[in-house]
Design an enzyme around this catalytic site. Structure first.
Site, PDB file in Angstrom:
ATOM      1  N   ASP A  79      29.841  48.635  53.027  1.00 33.12           N
ATOM      2  CA  ASP A  79      29.022  49.766  52.595  1.00 33.12           C
ATOM      3  C   ASP A  79      27.586  49.354  52.295  1.00 33.12           C
ATOM      4  O   ASP A  79      27.279  48.187  52.121  1.00 33.12           O
ATOM      5  CB  ASP A  79      29.627  50.432  51.356  1.00 33.12           C
ATOM      6  CG  ASP A  79      29.700  49.487  50.153  1.00 33.12           C
ATOM      7  OD1 ASP A  79      30.016  48.300  50.342  1.00 33.12           O
ATOM      8  OD2 ASP A  79      29.417  49.941  49.019  1.00 33.12           O
ATOM      9  N   GLU A 174      31.623  48.069  47.765  1.00 31.11           N
ATOM     10  CA  GLU A 174      31.106  47.078  46.811  1.00 31.11           C
ATOM     11  C   GLU A 174      30.008  47.681  45.953  1.00 31.11           C
ATOM     12  O   GLU A 174      29.916  47.418  44.758  1.00 31.11           O
ATOM     13  CB  GLU A 174      30.555  45.866  47.567  1.00 31.11           C
ATOM     14  CG  GLU A 174      30.175  44.675  46.680  1.00 31.11           C
ATOM     15  CD  GLU A 174      28.745  44.692  46.161  1.00 31.11           C
ATOM     16  OE1 GLU A 174      28.431  43.872  45.281  1.00 31.11           O
ATOM     17  OE2 GLU A 174      27.936  45.526  46.621  1.00 31.11           O
TER      18      GLU A 174
HETATM   19 ZN    ZN Z   1      25.818  43.499  48.589  1.00 31.72          ZN
END
Ligand code: ZN
Length: 407
Positions: A79, A174
């Protein structure tokens, strides 16, 4: 395919995560990207390729030695930050950067300048990948993804480089703090790992913040302001009092290195009710615990003056991975050795944030963080020196080789 072309291909995928959907992955674009990578890993001939319903993609490069070695893992996230759009990223390569201003977008007057970003001057003469000023670049962490996959490709093409079993994983979300959340550590089945998710070349990190979030609620009493004497309790004014009781310099904008802070991230109020949201950060576990106690102490003080007005709720978010890395410092030495072998000076710095690796370390997979090469993450000024990306790929290859020598 070289690491640059790989990267340029990956940033075309819009994988911005979203903290509000409560889904895993939080956005469908991440799954689309994971499926694309899954196919690439198959084409590369990796084995044990799995992509689960949460968007966690894993694969193995089998050992090419005839003795047992530890299994090392390399991890990057799919992401990009919710802070800035990652839709329709149009990267551009600035060849042989001359040390001057880089116009990202002439129409909108967006310039990447060493006056504001002096780090640029460390990269004079190198080739930089930049944005068109309207999106982030996504080097965080598609540079990491490209480096790991390119390293696997390199090892496949160079069977003379001896290595043990290598695992790779690419995880969603994340940037919203959930990358390690549904990471199946037993299925990954590595002895230790590295996230390729740091910034500048040379960065090696195994210390991060201890982190908590506090929600402080103030309850007031609303009365017609013309007739409020001795009756009204304005929760916003009490909340303001709370804010100024905290040490004025212990905020993100006044701290660096190992200095912790209280950070007021949200303030929402009416006369009746005000809610303050703080994040609390400190590398040191004792000081971290004391910071939480201090907030509770201030809440009690407020309640002494205005009984029942102030309620506080504190939740730990993650902890410093240092305590999990210290018993196996050889994995830091391996990374440092690999960097030196690639003519890189390792820079061990404390992370002023968290990483997936910190949470993975607490889930049983010791997992320091290595540079992916990019700078100015999460915004339009993000840039990625190509030479740093190539070096990061070389470090992955070298770590695999060093671990392969260990019986
Ligand atoms: Zn990162």
């Amino acid at each position: 395919m070289n690491v640059v072309d790989r990267f340029l291909e990956y940033v075309k995928f819009d994988t911005q995560s979203d903290e509000l959907t409560n889904l895993t992955p939080s956005t469908p674009g991440q799954m689309v990207f994971a499926e694309f990578l899954e196919k690439q890993l198959k084409d590369l001939g990796l084995s044990e390729i799995t992509l689960d319903e949460n968007g966690y993609l894993m694969a193995t490069l089998p050992s090419n030695v005839d003795y047992p070695t530890p299994t090392v893992g390399f991890i990057a996230h799919l992401d990009t930050s919710p802070d800035m759009s990652g839709h329709n990223v149009r990267p551009r390569i600035v060849k042989k950067y001359d040390g001057g201003d880089i116009t990202l977008n002439a129409e909108q007057g967006i310039v990447l300048s060493p006056t504001e970003f002096p780090e640029l001057l460390n990269y004079v003469g190198q080739d930089l990948i930049v944005t068109d000023g309207t999106t982030l670049l996504g080097a965080d962490d598609k540079a990491g993804v490209a480096e790991i996959i390119s390293a696997m490709e390199y090892l496949k093409e160079h069977p003379e480089i001896k290595h043990g079993r290598v695992r790779v994983a690419f995880n969603p979300d994340e940037e919203i703090g959930l990358g390690a959340h549904k990471f199946d550590v037993p299925a990954f089945n590595a002895d230790f790992g590295y996230t390729m998710d740091g910034g500048e070349i040379g960065e090696l990190e195994y210390e991060n913040f201890n982190a908590a979030v506090a929600r402080v609620t103030f309850t007031g009493r609303n009365v017609h302001p013309g007739y409020a004497k001795h009756k009204m309790i304005n929760s916003m004014r009490i909340a303001n009092q709370f804010v100024i009781m905290l040490p004025r310099w212990e905020t993100p904008e006044h701290t660096e290195g190992y200095e912790g802070f209280y950070h007021l991230v949200g303030m929402e109020g009416t006369v009746e009710k005000t809610v303050l949201t703080y994040i609390i950060r400190d590398h040191d576990r004792d000081r971290f615990e004391r910071r939480k106690k201090e907030l509770e102490h201030l809440a009690r003080k407020i309640n002494n003056e205005f009984p029942g007005c102030c309620a506080i709720e504190i939740k730990d978010q993650y902890y410093n991975m240092r305590e999990k890395i210290e018993p196996c410092m050889e994995i830091i030495e391996i990374a440092e050795q690999a960097m030196r072998d690639c003519d890189i000076v390792p820079k061990v710095v404390p992370i002023r944030g968290g990483t997936d690796g910190a949470q993975l370390s607490f889930k049983g997979l010791p997992c320091p963080n290595i540079f992916a090469g990019g700078l100015n993450f999460h915004g339009r000024y993000e840039f990625l020196p190509i030479q740093s990306m190539e070096k990061a790929r070389d470090v992955v290859v070298r770590i695999a080789a060093i671990v392969g020598e260990r019986k």
